[in-house]
Design a protein around this motif. Structure first.
Motif, PDB file in Angstrom:
ATOM      1  N   CYS A  54       0.802  -1.227   0.000  1.00 19.17           N
ATOM      2  CA  CYS A  54       0.000   0.000   0.000  1.00 19.17           C
ATOM      3  C   CYS A  54       0.831   1.271   0.000  1.00 19.17           C
ATOM      4  O   CYS A  54       0.292   2.366  -0.192  1.00 19.17           O
ATOM      5  CB  CYS A  54      -0.954  -0.008   1.204  1.00 19.17           C
ATOM      6  SG  CYS A  54      -2.281  -1.233   1.048  1.00 19.17           S
ATOM      7  N   GLU A  55       2.137   1.167   0.183  1.00 12.33           N
ATOM      8  CA  GLU A  55       2.988   2.349   0.101  1.00 12.33           C
ATOM      9  C   GLU A  55       2.897   3.001  -1.277  1.00 12.33           C
ATOM     10  O   GLU A  55       2.966   4.224  -1.407  1.00 12.33           O
ATOM     11  CB  GLU A  55       4.448   1.976   0.391  1.00 12.33           C
ATOM     12  CG  GLU A  55       4.723   1.581   1.826  1.00 12.33           C
ATOM     13  CD  GLU A  55       6.199   1.258   2.044  1.00 12.33           C
ATOM     14  OE1 GLU A  55       7.038   1.701   1.223  1.00 12.33           O
ATOM     15  OE2 GLU A  55       6.516   0.566   3.024  1.00 12.33           O
ATOM     16  N   ASP A  56       2.737   2.183  -2.318  1.00 11.45           N
ATOM     17  CA  ASP A  56       2.732   2.713  -3.676  1.00 11.45           C
ATOM     18  C   ASP A  56       1.516   3.593  -3.970  1.00 11.45           C
ATOM     19  O   ASP A  56       1.518   4.348  -4.947  1.00 11.45           O
ATOM     20  CB  ASP A  56       2.783   1.571  -4.697  1.00 11.45           C
ATOM     21  CG  ASP A  56       4.180   0.976  -4.814  1.00 11.45           C
ATOM     22  OD1 ASP A  56       5.136   1.647  -4.383  1.00 11.45           O
ATOM     23  OD2 ASP A  56       4.306  -0.150  -5.334  1.00 11.45           O
ATOM     24  N   ILE A  57       0.468   3.488  -3.165  1.00 12.47           N
ATOM     25  CA  ILE A  57      -0.677   4.385  -3.351  1.00 12.47           C
ATOM     26  C   ILE A  57      -0.212   5.832  -3.277  1.00 12.47           C
ATOM     27  O   ILE A  57      -0.600   6.675  -4.093  1.00 12.47           O
ATOM     28  CB  ILE A  57      -1.762   4.119  -2.283  1.00 12.47           C
ATOM     29  CG1 ILE A  57      -2.338   2.708  -2.448  1.00 12.47           C
ATOM     30  CG2 ILE A  57      -2.874   5.171  -2.371  1.00 12.47           C
ATOM     31  CD1 ILE A  57      -3.295   2.307  -1.339  1.00 12.47           C
ATOM     32  N   VAL A  58       0.655   6.112  -2.314  1.00  7.70           N
ATOM     33  CA  VAL A  58       1.199   7.458  -2.141  1.00  7.70           C
ATOM     34  C   VAL A  58       2.337   7.717  -3.123  1.00  7.70           C
ATOM     35  O   VAL A  58       2.421   8.792  -3.740  1.00  7.70           O
ATOM     36  CB  VAL A  58       1.696   7.661  -0.694  1.00  7.70           C
ATOM     37  CG1 VAL A  58       2.395   9.014  -0.546  1.00  7.70           C
ATOM     38  CG2 VAL A  58       0.523   7.566   0.280  1.00  7.70           C
ATOM     39  N   ASN A  59       3.198   6.737  -3.313  1.00 11.15           N
ATOM     40  CA  ASN A  59       4.377   6.927  -4.166  1.00 11.15           C
ATOM     41  C   ASN A  59       4.027   7.276  -5.605  1.00 11.15           C
ATOM     42  O   ASN A  59       4.810   7.930  -6.308  1.00 11.15           O
ATOM     43  CB  ASN A  59       5.245   5.666  -4.141  1.00 11.15           C
ATOM     44  CG  ASN A  59       5.884   5.421  -2.781  1.00 11.15           C
ATOM     45  OD1 ASN A  59       6.106   6.361  -2.029  1.00 11.15           O
ATOM     46  ND2 ASN A  59       6.163   4.166  -2.468  1.00 11.15           N
ATOM     47  N   GLU A  60       2.872   6.859  -6.068  1.00 12.34           N
ATOM     48  CA  GLU A  60       2.473   7.107  -7.460  1.00 12.34           C
ATOM     49  C   GLU A  60       1.890   8.499  -7.694  1.00 12.34           C
ATOM     50  O   GLU A  60       1.729   8.915  -8.836  1.00 12.34           O
ATOM     51  CB  GLU A  60       1.437   6.065  -7.896  1.00 12.34           C
ATOM     52  CG  GLU A  60       1.996   4.660  -8.009  1.00 12.34           C
ATOM     53  CD  GLU A  60       0.922   3.629  -8.286  1.00 12.34           C
ATOM     54  OE1 GLU A  60       1.282   2.453  -8.448  1.00 12.34           O
ATOM     55  OE2 GLU A  60      -0.271   3.989  -8.328  1.00 12.34           O
ATOM     56  N   ILE A  61       1.561   9.203  -6.639  1.00 15.61           N
ATOM     57  CA  ILE A  61       0.922  10.520  -6.786  1.00 15.61           C
ATOM     58  C   ILE A  61       1.964  11.561  -7.164  1.00 15.61           C
ATOM     59  O   ILE A  61       2.950  11.749  -6.448  1.00 15.61           O
ATOM     60  CB  ILE A  61       0.191  10.917  -5.489  1.00 15.61           C
ATOM     61  CG1 ILE A  61      -0.907   9.890  -5.174  1.00 15.61           C
ATOM     62  CG2 ILE A  61      -0.415  12.318  -5.620  1.00 15.61           C
ATOM     63  CD1 ILE A  61      -1.573  10.100  -3.832  1.00 15.61           C
ATOM     64  N   GLU A  62       1.742  12.257  -8.274  1.00 13.81           N
ATOM     65  CA  GLU A  62       2.738  13.186  -8.808  1.00 13.81           C
ATOM     66  C   GLU A  62       2.524  14.633  -8.381  1.00 13.81           C
ATOM     67  O   GLU A  62       3.433  15.452  -8.492  1.00 13.81           O
ATOM     68  CB  GLU A  62       2.768  13.083 -10.331  1.00 13.81           C
ATOM     69  CG  GLU A  62       3.181  11.689 -10.830  1.00 13.81           C
ATOM     70  CD  GLU A  62       3.169  11.588 -12.340  1.00 13.81           C
ATOM     71  OE1 GLU A  62       2.659  12.534 -12.998  1.00 13.81           O
ATOM     72  OE2 GLU A  62       3.671  10.572 -12.867  1.00 13.81           O
TER      73      GLU A  62
END
Length: 277
Positions: A126-134
């Motif tokens: 679920c970390e990638d939910i945030v990591n993908e936001i540009e």
């Protein structure tokens, strides 16, 4: 500005935070030649069909231990169609099993995924939910059942960003559970830049009223986005209500996460004889 992160569009059968939670599990299973994944949940749980579909895609056998008497509904029927083995147990027996399975366990050649995917792998995914936001944002919001999604998102935030969590169950346990998951998995003190708002669960899990249903219908009509009445509908209802009350007045950009769960709408409508899609 309110942005919606459309994780419901990840995949037609495995979407939202369910894919986030499962991707690290399936990666582990494939890399270690594990041929079976077993998970747990209620008869309407979104994780069950997501596990079934993931197993079908990757050629892994799937098993679900389900709380309560054997039933037929759109969720269960879909799992059966995908070849998932279903085992129905009493609620008492289910509690006994689930209590001892709060983490990933390997039994023989079977990978056990805890209820709701609330494990180390689920949180890390679920970390990638945030990591993908540009875009730069001040606040990100998410609904919560187990707290696993929130714990992973919290780890990926910058210090000046805040996470606002909307539990869909009553009981005032999510804040402590997020902290427990975070500290158990990351082996560090849980940061304090998150808030849990308990005012929008509508009475508890799978509880609702017509005000919520009308909000979901209106949201789809106005923005072309379908919300579900169990998770994301409650979150966005809370976000929009708090915007009107000025809660976010000092913030520039808010991101709300669409956590998927749309497959559950058919079962909800069948069960309660109400149309929200």
């Amino acid at each position: 500005n309110l942005y919606l992160k459309r994780d419901d569009l990840i995949h037609k059968d495995v979407s939202g935070n369910k894919w986030r939670k499962l991707k690290e599990h399936i990666k582990f299973a494939v890399e270690n030649n594990i041929d079976t994944i077993e998970t747990f949940g209620g008869a309407y749980a979104n994780l069950l069909p997501s596990v079934a579909a993931t197993g079908k895609i990757f050629g892994v056998k799937t098993i679900a231990t389900i709380r309560g008497e054997e039933v037929s509904n759109p969720t269960i029927d879909y799992c059966r169609e995908l070849g998932m083995e279903l085992r129905f147990v009493s609620r008492t027996k289910f509690k006994e099993i689930a209590r001892d399975l709060r983490e990933v366990v390997i039994k023989g050649n079977t990978l056990i995924v805890p209820e709701g995917g609330a494990s180390k792998y689920g949180v890390l995914g679920c970390e990638d939910i945030v990591n993908e936001i540009e875009i730069d944002f001040d606040v990100i919001t998410v609904d919560a059942g187990t707290g696993a999604t929130a714990a992973g998102m919290l780890r990926a935030l910058k210090e000046n960003q805040k996470l606002v969590v909307f539990p869909v169950l009553k009981g005032n346990f999510i804040k402590a559970e997020i902290k427990r998951l975070y500290e158990d998995i990351y082996k560090e003190t849980c940061p304090g830049n998150y808030q849990v708002i308990e005012d929008y669960h509508f009475g508890g899990f799978v509880k609702w009223n017509m005000e919520l249903i009308e909000f979901i219908r209106s949201f789809r009509l106005n923005y072309g986005v379908q919300l579900d009445p169990i998770y994301t509908g409650k979150q966005l209802y809370g976000v929009c209500d708090l915007i009107e009350k000025g809660y976010f007045s000092a913030m520039k950009n808010i991101v709300s996460v669409h956590t998927g769960g749309l497959q559950g709408i058919a079962g909800f409508e069948q069960r309660f004889k109400v149309k929200c899609s």
